[in-house]
Design an enzyme around this catalytic site. Structure first.
Site, mmCIF file in Angstrom:
data_model
loop_
_atom_site.group_PDB
_atom_site.id
_atom_site.type_symbol
_atom_site.label_atom_id
_atom_site.label_comp_id
_atom_site.label_asym_id
_atom_site.label_seq_id
_atom_site.Cartn_x
_atom_site.Cartn_y
_atom_site.Cartn_z
ATOM 1 N N SER A 1 -24.915 -14.493 15.841
ATOM 2 C CA SER A 1 -24.045 -14.965 16.915
ATOM 3 C C SER A 1 -24.047 -16.488 16.907
ATOM 4 C CB SER A 1 -24.571 -14.443 18.253
ATOM 5 O OG SER A 1 -24.154 -15.281 19.303
ATOM 6 N N ASN B 1 16.636 4.771 -6.777
ATOM 7 C CA ASN B 1 16.171 5.785 -5.820
ATOM 8 C C ASN B 1 15.101 6.691 -6.426
ATOM 9 O OD1 ASN B 1 18.169 4.670 -4.314
ATOM 10 N ND2 ASN B 1 19.407 6.524 -4.097
ATOM 11 N N TYR C 1 18.336 9.873 0.039
ATOM 12 C CA TYR C 1 17.695 8.558 0.090
ATOM 13 C C TYR C 1 18.327 7.698 1.188
ATOM 14 C CZ TYR C 1 15.960 3.928 -0.949
ATOM 15 O OH TYR C 1 15.366 2.709 -0.825
ATOM 16 N N THR D 1 -26.486 16.219 20.960
ATOM 17 C CA THR D 1 -25.180 16.788 21.309
ATOM 18 C C THR D 1 -24.838 16.139 22.647
ATOM 19 O OG1 THR D 1 -26.093 18.650 22.544
ATOM 20 C CG2 THR D 1 -25.708 19.023 20.196
ATOM 21 N N GLU E 1 -18.978 -2.225 12.399
ATOM 22 C CA GLU E 1 -17.954 -2.281 13.449
ATOM 23 C C GLU E 1 -16.562 -2.444 12.846
ATOM 24 O OE1 GLU E 1 -20.362 -4.262 17.176
ATOM 25 O OE2 GLU E 1 -19.903 -5.513 15.443
ATOM 26 N N SER F 1 12.083 -6.282 -0.802
ATOM 27 C CA SER F 1 10.778 -5.614 -0.648
ATOM 28 C C SER F 1 9.778 -6.142 -1.668
ATOM 29 C CB SER F 1 10.944 -4.106 -0.827
ATOM 30 O OG SER F 1 11.544 -3.832 -2.077
ATOM 31 N N GLN G 1 12.105 2.369 2.146
ATOM 32 C CA GLN G 1 11.433 1.192 1.598
ATOM 33 C C GLN G 1 10.177 0.852 2.413
ATOM 34 O OE1 GLN G 1 13.848 -1.961 -0.139
ATOM 35 N NE2 GLN G 1 13.121 -3.305 1.469
HETATM 36 N N1 ARG Z 1 13.353 -0.949 -2.728
HETATM 37 C C1 ARG Z 1 13.810 0.358 -2.494
HETATM 38 C C2 ARG Z 1 12.749 1.248 -1.886
HETATM 39 O O1 ARG Z 1 11.627 0.880 -1.841
HETATM 40 C C3 ARG Z 1 14.246 1.018 -3.765
HETATM 41 C C4 ARG Z 1 15.598 0.627 -4.143
HETATM 42 C C5 ARG Z 1 16.619 1.572 -3.740
HETATM 43 N N2 ARG Z 1 17.599 0.771 -3.133
HETATM 44 C C6 ARG Z 1 18.834 1.137 -2.945
HETATM 45 N N3 ARG Z 1 19.602 0.282 -2.381
HETATM 46 N N4 ARG Z 1 19.238 2.310 -3.274
HETATM 47 O O2 ARG Z 1 13.020 2.342 -1.442
#
Ligand code: ARG
Length: 462
Positions: A278, A111, A318, A156, A291, A25, A323
């Site tokens: 244009s 986490n 979690y 309106t 726009e 990430s 992510q």
């Molecule tokens: N990159 C992860 C997220 O954005 C955080 C890491 C937690 N990863 C894990 N394998 N427990 O949530």
């Protein structure tokens, strides 16, 4: 291959490159570098207070993290190839201070780290966006002030309804933005919670000082339940929802400005700097900025949607799915910030075309409500007044004439209550001046509203 925060459990040390790429990430969460670094500093201090690391180890770690801070600031911190920002920060410290770095992750999990980082990001974003809202409100108040005497047809159903001060409409935008600001503050309050000490899900068997960490990071509260703490993303959805409201408001404001700047309406002009031409039609001056602000609101609505879809089926606690929460959050904050900034500039270039607005108000059907209320003041039941004026309008529409083309005796044919003074109602100034209710388009009240906003907003207004 970059260093991982895990590995002991796995025999094969080298991760498949495709899996690494897929799970990484870093391209997105590198935005969190400064927050992860700051959190790590505070964590190190807390570990030392509780005796998990020595004074010397603390010094070494903080030294490395200070170096990291300046690299982040200068934009030289290399994050490429890491799984995520937490691994990148950990590895940076490990390279500078190998032995104490082994203790830096004591009593914490990614986490919770990721949640705290994002909460810090949200706090800063709320402050930044709030400042940008106020700038736009100032710019709008300035526009209202310099156009305070201009009356336009109010719409309106996109049909002419009643005359209103243009400034009244502009102050309506300021009110909309104020609600956005309130919502943002509210979302900010919910983000203002430290979760460190929650561990991966269950808390920690080490005596960590949660209060110290929270206070050092400037958080008001600590989370009450470790399961909730690592999985709660409501604060993200709430912030994006607040931004989404704002994007929808900005989109509506843009739609008005686009319409009113067309040749068909012709009430206003936007500065050339904010228009584009244009490639084919030499005469064009298009409102592309407006726009795009309108168009970009679709991204915000999608962001909010994707967050809800992401969250709705997740078991506690979690899950790596989470992510995916960062892209919609970061993009929403960046998009709305850019929109607010560009709109503040654009609004300061708006000029009104008073003659076109005045021309549009020559069609006297727009005063029909004023005439009905005139009859009510003369004792008619509103329903009867509505019918009488409706009949006059129908008659004039059939004959293709204006109401003032009718003689007083013709008018009396519709109602004996109509007197000479009724002709005096058929102009925009009288129409707005006659409004009495608080919050109406009465020029005195609108002037007061402008002055009130100026006081509240302070600073410059253009
Ligand atoms: N990159 C992860 C997220 O954005 C955080 C890491 C937690 N990863 C894990 N394998 N427990 O949530």
């Amino acid at each position: 291959m970059t260093a991982k925060l895990w590995g002991g459990r796995f025999e094969k040390k080298d991760m498949d490159a495709r899996v690494m790429r897929f799970t990484s990430s870093i391209d997105i969460d590198k935005v969190l570098a400064e927050y992860d670094c700051l959190s790590s500093k505070v964590h190190v201090e807390m570990l030392s207070r509780r005796g998990f690391i020595s004074e010397a180890e603390k010094k070494e770690l903080l030294g490395a993290l200070d170096e990291l801070s300046s690299e982040i600031e200068q934009g030289t911190f290399q994050t490429q190839g890491y799984e995520d920002i937490h691994s990148a920060v950990q590895d940076y410290v490990a390279k500078k201070a190998p032995a104490p770095a082994k203790k830096m992750h004591t009593g914490r999990s990614r986490n919770e780290q990721v949640v705290n980082d994002v909460r810090l990001y949200c706090r800063d974003s709320v402050a930044r966006v709030k400042g940008l809202i106020v700038e736009l409100q100032r710019s709008l108040t300035g526009l209202a002030e310099r156009t305070a005497d201009v009356i336009i047809p109010g719409y309106t159903h996109l049909n002419r309804a009643q005359p209103v001060l243009f400034a009244h409409l502009v102050i309506a935008y300021v009110e909309m933005l104020q609600r956005d600001l309130d919502r943002l503050e509210d979302a900010g309050r919910r983000a203002d919670v430290s979760v460190m000490g929650s561990g991966a899900i269950a808390g920690s068997a080490l005596e960590l000082d949660r209060r110290f960490t929270a206070e050092k990071l400037g958080f008001k509260n600590i989370s009450a339940n470790s399961i909730d703490a690592v999985s709660d993303r409501d604060f993200i959805a709430e912030l994006v929802a607040a931004l989404c409201f704002m994007a929808v408001h900005l989109s509506r404001i843009c739609e008005d400005l686009i319409l009113y700047s067309t040749a068909e309406f012709g009430f206003l002009e936007i500065g050339a700097d904010y228009c584009t031409g244009s490639s084919l039609m030499p005469q064009k001056r298009n409102p592309d900025v407006l726009e795009l602000v309108r168009g970009k609101s679709s991204g915000l609505i999608s962001a909010l949607n994707s967050l809800f879809i992401l969250l709705k089926g997740l078991p506690q606690s979690y899950n790596r799915d989470l992510q995916e929460d960062k892209k919609p959050l970061f993009e929403s904050v960046e998009t709305v910030s850019a929109e607010l900034e560009i709109m503040a500039g654009l609004v300061s270039t708006i000029s009104l075309k008073k003659e076109t607005a005045a021309k549009a108000l020559e069609d006297e059907f727009i005063y029909a409500t004023d005439l009905a209320e005139y009859l009510v003041r003369k004792g008619a039941a509103f329903k009867d007044a509505h019918d009488i004026i409706g009949n006059i309008v129908r008659h004039c529409a059939e004959k293709d004439i204006n109401i003032s083309d009718l003689s007083i005796s013709e008018l009396k044919g519709f109602s004996e209550k109509l007197e000479e003074d009724v002709y005096g109602l058929l102009n925009p100034e009288t129409s707005v001046a006659n409004k009495k209710t608080p919050g109406s388009t009465n020029p005195e009240l609108v002037k007061k509203a402008i002055a009130g906003w100026k006081r509240k907003l302070g600073g410059r207004s253009s």
